[in-house]
Design a protein around this motif. Structure first.
Motif, PDB file in Angstrom:
ATOM      1  N   GLY A 315      20.482 -28.558  17.383  1.00  0.00           N
ATOM      2  CA  GLY A 315      20.920 -27.719  18.486  1.00  0.00           C
ATOM      3  C   GLY A 315      19.772 -27.055  19.220  1.00  0.00           C
ATOM      4  N   LYS A 316      18.864 -26.440  18.476  1.00  0.00           N
ATOM      5  CA  LYS A 316      17.733 -25.763  19.113  1.00  0.00           C
ATOM      6  C   LYS A 316      16.810 -26.757  19.770  1.00  0.00           C
ATOM      7  CE  LYS A 316      14.067 -22.405  18.252  1.00  0.00           C
ATOM      8  NZ  LYS A 316      13.418 -21.540  17.243  1.00  0.00           N
ATOM      9  N   GLN A 317      16.561 -27.881  19.075  1.00  0.00           N
ATOM     10  CA  GLN A 317      15.708 -28.913  19.660  1.00  0.00           C
ATOM     11  C   GLN A 317      16.340 -29.473  20.928  1.00  0.00           C
ATOM     12  OE1 GLN A 317      15.160 -31.814  16.592  1.00  0.00           O
ATOM     13  NE2 GLN A 317      13.922 -30.476  15.307  1.00  0.00           N
ATOM     14  N   GLY A 318      17.649 -29.684  20.870  1.00  0.00           N
ATOM     15  CA  GLY A 318      18.337 -30.206  22.038  1.00  0.00           C
ATOM     16  C   GLY A 318      18.262 -29.253  23.208  1.00  0.00           C
ATOM     17  N   LYS A 319      18.410 -27.949  22.929  1.00  0.00           N
ATOM     18  CA  LYS A 319      18.328 -26.961  24.006  1.00  0.00           C
ATOM     19  C   LYS A 319      16.932 -26.936  24.608  1.00  0.00           C
ATOM     20  CE  LYS A 319      19.157 -22.104  25.123  1.00  0.00           C
ATOM     21  NZ  LYS A 319      17.892 -21.951  25.844  1.00  0.00           N
ATOM     22  N   ASN A 320      15.929 -27.031  23.740  1.00  0.00           N
ATOM     23  CA  ASN A 320      14.550 -27.045  24.244  1.00  0.00           C
ATOM     24  C   ASN A 320      14.305 -28.265  25.123  1.00  0.00           C
ATOM     25  OD1 ASN A 320      13.997 -24.700  22.875  1.00  0.00           O
ATOM     26  ND2 ASN A 320      13.090 -25.718  21.096  1.00  0.00           N
ATOM     27  N   ALA A 321      14.858 -29.413  24.683  1.00  0.00           N
ATOM     28  CA  ALA A 321      14.680 -30.638  25.471  1.00  0.00           C
ATOM     29  C   ALA A 321      15.379 -30.518  26.819  1.00  0.00           C
ATOM     30  CB  ALA A 321      15.226 -31.842  24.698  1.00  0.00           C
ATOM     31  N   ARG A 322      16.595 -29.959  26.801  1.00  0.00           N
ATOM     32  CA  ARG A 322      17.322 -29.801  28.062  1.00  0.00           C
ATOM     33  C   ARG A 322      16.604 -28.842  28.990  1.00  0.00           C
ATOM     34  NH1 ARG A 322      21.635 -29.939  24.422  1.00  0.00           N
ATOM     35  NH2 ARG A 322      21.762 -27.669  24.351  1.00  0.00           N
ATOM     36  N   ASP A 323      16.059 -27.768  28.407  1.00  0.00           N
ATOM     37  CA  ASP A 323      15.323 -26.801  29.229  1.00  0.00           C
ATOM     38  C   ASP A 323      14.093 -27.457  29.855  1.00  0.00           C
ATOM     39  OD1 ASP A 323      17.153 -24.888  28.594  1.00  0.00           O
ATOM     40  OD2 ASP A 323      15.922 -23.910  27.059  1.00  0.00           O
ATOM     41  N   ALA A 324      13.428 -28.313  29.056  1.00  0.00           N
ATOM     42  CA  ALA A 324      12.228 -28.979  29.571  1.00  0.00           C
ATOM     43  C   ALA A 324      12.579 -29.952  30.686  1.00  0.00           C
ATOM     44  CB  ALA A 324      11.506 -29.712  28.436  1.00  0.00           C
ATOM     45  N   LEU A 325      13.650 -30.736  30.461  1.00  0.00           N
ATOM     46  CA  LEU A 325      14.034 -31.733  31.454  1.00  0.00           C
ATOM     47  C   LEU A 325      14.579 -31.116  32.724  1.00  0.00           C
ATOM     48  CD1 LEU A 325      15.690 -34.464  29.199  1.00  0.00           C
ATOM     49  CD2 LEU A 325      13.488 -34.570  30.367  1.00  0.00           C
ATOM     50  N   SER A 326      15.023 -29.855  32.625  1.00  0.00           N
ATOM     51  CA  SER A 326      15.524 -29.195  33.834  1.00  0.00           C
ATOM     52  C   SER A 326      14.406 -29.021  34.861  1.00  0.00           C
ATOM     53  CB  SER A 326      16.133 -27.830  33.480  1.00  0.00           C
ATOM     54  OG  SER A 326      15.130 -26.948  32.993  1.00  0.00           O
ATOM     55  N   GLY A 327      13.149 -29.067  34.395  1.00  0.00           N
ATOM     56  CA  GLY A 327      12.026 -28.936  35.307  1.00  0.00           C
ATOM     57  C   GLY A 327      11.440 -30.269  35.737  1.00  0.00           C
ATOM     58  N   LEU A 328      12.129 -31.369  35.419  1.00  0.00           N
ATOM     59  CA  LEU A 328      11.631 -32.698  35.766  1.00  0.00           C
ATOM     60  C   LEU A 328      11.681 -32.911  37.275  1.00  0.00           C
ATOM     61  CD1 LEU A 328      10.680 -35.462  34.640  1.00  0.00           C
ATOM     62  CD2 LEU A 328      13.071 -36.175  34.714  1.00  0.00           C
ATOM     63  N   LYS A 329      10.574 -33.371  37.827  1.00  0.00           N
ATOM     64  CA  LYS A 329      10.493 -33.674  39.256  1.00  0.00           C
ATOM     65  C   LYS A 329       9.970 -35.101  39.405  1.00  0.00           C
ATOM     66  CE  LYS A 329       9.080 -28.880  40.160  1.00  0.00           C
ATOM     67  NZ  LYS A 329       8.929 -28.518  38.732  1.00  0.00           N
ATOM     68  N   VAL A 330      10.428 -35.779  40.448  1.00  0.00           N
ATOM     69  CA  VAL A 330       9.968 -37.144  40.713  1.00  0.00           C
ATOM     70  C   VAL A 330       9.342 -37.180  42.093  1.00  0.00           C
ATOM     71  CG1 VAL A 330      10.616 -39.560  40.983  1.00  0.00           C
ATOM     72  CG2 VAL A 330      11.742 -38.159  39.242  1.00  0.00           C
ATOM     73  N   THR A 331       8.110 -37.660  42.143  1.00  0.00           N
ATOM     74  CA  THR A 331       7.411 -37.804  43.417  1.00  0.00           C
ATOM     75  C   THR A 331       7.179 -39.282  43.695  1.00  0.00           C
ATOM     76  OG1 THR A 331       5.230 -37.634  42.359  1.00  0.00           O
ATOM     77  CG2 THR A 331       6.270 -35.587  43.102  1.00  0.00           C
ATOM     78  N   GLY A 332       6.964 -39.614  44.952  1.00  0.00           N
ATOM     79  CA  GLY A 332       6.763 -41.009  45.320  1.00  0.00           C
ATOM     80  C   GLY A 332       8.076 -41.755  45.394  1.00  0.00           C
ATOM     81  N   GLU A 333       8.023 -43.014  45.820  1.00  0.00           N
ATOM     82  CA  GLU A 333       9.217 -43.819  45.977  1.00  0.00           C
ATOM     83  C   GLU A 333       9.018 -45.199  45.369  1.00  0.00           C
ATOM     84  OE1 GLU A 333      10.122 -44.061  50.093  1.00  0.00           O
ATOM     85  OE2 GLU A 333      10.684 -41.941  50.292  1.00  0.00           O
ATOM     86  N   GLY A 334      10.142 -45.790  45.002  1.00  0.00           N
ATOM     87  CA  GLY A 334      10.113 -47.160  44.504  1.00  0.00           C
ATOM     88  C   GLY A 334       9.192 -47.345  43.317  1.00  0.00           C
ATOM     89  N   TRP A 335       8.337 -48.377  43.413  1.00  0.00           N
ATOM     90  CA  TRP A 335       7.445 -48.719  42.310  1.00  0.00           C
ATOM     91  C   TRP A 335       6.365 -47.662  42.100  1.00  0.00           C
ATOM     92  CZ3 TRP A 335       9.066 -52.954  39.714  1.00  0.00           C
ATOM     93  CH2 TRP A 335       9.914 -53.821  40.383  1.00  0.00           C
ATOM     94  N   ASP A 336       6.144 -46.786  43.092  1.00  0.00           N
ATOM     95  CA  ASP A 336       5.104 -45.761  42.997  1.00  0.00           C
ATOM     96  C   ASP A 336       5.636 -44.425  42.478  1.00  0.00           C
ATOM     97  OD1 ASP A 336       3.348 -47.589  44.026  1.00  0.00           O
ATOM     98  OD2 ASP A 336       3.494 -46.856  46.093  1.00  0.00           O
ATOM     99  N   SER A 337       6.878 -44.390  42.032  1.00  0.00           N
ATOM    100  CA  SER A 337       7.467 -43.139  41.566  1.00  0.00           C
ATOM    101  C   SER A 337       6.714 -42.599  40.353  1.00  0.00           C
ATOM    102  CB  SER A 337       8.939 -43.360  41.190  1.00  0.00           C
ATOM    103  OG  SER A 337       9.693 -43.740  42.309  1.00  0.00           O
ATOM    104  N   ILE A 338       6.508 -41.285  40.359  1.00  0.00           N
ATOM    105  CA  ILE A 338       5.838 -40.601  39.250  1.00  0.00           C
ATOM    106  C   ILE A 338       6.712 -39.439  38.810  1.00  0.00           C
ATOM    107  CG2 ILE A 338       3.831 -39.243  38.536  1.00  0.00           C
ATOM    108  CD1 ILE A 338       2.186 -40.831  40.567  1.00  0.00           C
TER     109      ILE A 338
END
Length: 417
Positions: A315-338
């Motif tokens: 549960g705690k690990q899952g919450k930490n993972a969800r909190d971390a992924l909430s800050g996930l950002k994707v830059t670039g498009e297509g094959w250049d996505s980061i």
């Protein structure tokens, strides 16, 4: 638009219903990620996959071939798949590899964990593996990984799912609650990661990337598993991506992908090559999906209590993972996505803090052994490279990951500083 140019496995690779499903202790099995995902071959695949002469098939455009694949409704098949992966994962200190972090030797800890699917996935990230697959619609599937006269099998039959590891003679069994729908209980189908190691699933992911950043063409014909096929060639236009090309052999009759090959821009062996060596599109016999635990096997029931305990433990690990992924950002498009993920500042081993007693230096030395140190306007960090996916871990806790080269990651980090 993309630019288009003109139980028991028998020796033949199929399940034999006449053979008993029980295994002896002599049949011990050492079984095989996945990467972002996944996942997933080499160009020197076994001779069984070699073309016996390119078949003469009617001309077809790339658009028509993609439409043929999309319209394919193949839900019933059985056969054998050879998958070879060569991501070029770095070795860990002491000579261990990242694939060693997956399954492998060891007991099941008393809870059937050695038979749990997630314990096998990392082993598919390198080397060659033979899979026996069968499907009869959404309610029945079977995947077995066969090596060294042993097996790891996942069997989904209606409301029941069985996982069997012959190496430890361990079985994990789960039953969907009465009235549970397929979307309400994941146990009504095989784990996603193990389902996505077939040519069909690899092809679906590749086609999702086809847009105006991609060249697509029909590059001749071939034969795979004794069947005539067209070859669809997908090539990124980007200069920054590490992906060279994707080649998909498509069954000329029913549009089913028979072979998937992903080659890096750097050349050499393919990163992923998955292909049917034998395939039959007839409905598999019902006995294919039957399973009886072998004599002496340790059977663990995935009860509600066990799942509750797991939920509490993670549960705690899952919450930490969800909190971390909430800050996930994707830059670039297509094959250049980061993908960019921001962690707490100073959380990496390479970021020494006051009073750390030299731990930062030791952590930095550890990372130096795994990756290459880089600097830029963003500061400093380490790039960890495979033949396809690269990652930049900055000393202030940011992570940048993509199928792009090192310079693209550094540029993304500089822009995000």
């Amino acid at each position: 638009m993309a630019r288009i140019r003109p139980t028991q496995v028998a020796d033949d690779g199929f399940w034999d219903e006449e053979r008993p499903t029980r295994r002896t202790k002599a049949a011990r099995y050492a079984v095989p990620v996945g990467v972002a995902g996944i996942a997933a071959a080499t160009i020197g695949l076994v001779p069984a996959l070699a073309s016996s002469g390119d078949p003469d098939l009617p001309k077809i455009s790339a658009e028509q071939l993609i439409s043929k694949m999309a319209a394919s409704d193949t839900e019933r098949l059985s056969g054998s798949v050879k998958i070879t992966t060569d991501f070029g994962l770095p070795s860990l200190p002491g000579g261990a590899s990242f694939s060693d972090l997956g399954g492998g030797p060891g007991g099941d800890g008393g809870d059937g964990s050695s038979a749990a699917p997630e314990s096998k996935l990392m082993e598919l990230a390198s080397g060659s593996h033979t899979l026996r697959v069968a499907a009869d619609g959404p309610e029945r599937q079977r995947v077995s990984i066969i090596e060294n006269a042993a097996e790891y099998s996942l069997i989904h039959n209606g409301d029941e799912t069985w996982a069997y590891d012959s190496k430890s003679n361990a079985v994990l069994h789960s039953t969907a609650p009465k009235g549970a729908g397929a979307k309400e209980d994941h146990r009504r189908e095989l784990p996603k990661d193990l389902k996505e190691v077939t040519p069909q699933e690899f092809a679906k992911q590749a086609l999702a990337s086809v847009d105006d950043t991609t060249d697509v063409s029909v590059d001749g014909t071939t034969r795979v598993a004794g069947r005539d096929a067209y070859e669809l060639l997908i090539k990124p236009k980007s200069d920054e991506t590490t992906v060279g090309s994707v080649r998909i052999a498509v069954d000329a009759d029913n549009g089913t992908p028979l072979k998937f090959t992903l080659t890096p821009k750097s050349g050499g062996k393919a990163v992923v090559d998955a292909a049917f060596t034998k395939v039959d599109f007839a409905k598999p016999g019902a006995g294919t999906f039957d399973f009886t635990p072998p004599k002496g096997a340790k059977v663990t029931e995935e009860s509600d209590n066990r799942r509750g305990a797991q939920d509490g433990m993670h549960g705690k690990q899952g919450k930490n993972a969800r909190d971390a992924l909430s800050g996930l950002k994707v830059t670039g498009e297509g094959w250049d996505s980061i993908a960019r993920l921001d962690g707490p500042r100073g959380t990496t081993p390479a970021a020494p803090g006051k009073g750390d007693g030299g731990a930062g230096k030791e952590g930095g030395a550890f990372l130096d052994g795994l990756g290459k140190k880089v600097t830029g306007d963003f500061g400093s960090g380490h790039v960890f490279s495979t033949r396809l996916v690269n990652a930049l871990l900055t000393d202030d806790g940011k992570v940048f990951v993509g199928a792009v080269d090192k310079d693209a990651l550094v540029a993304a980090a500089n822009k995000a500083k």
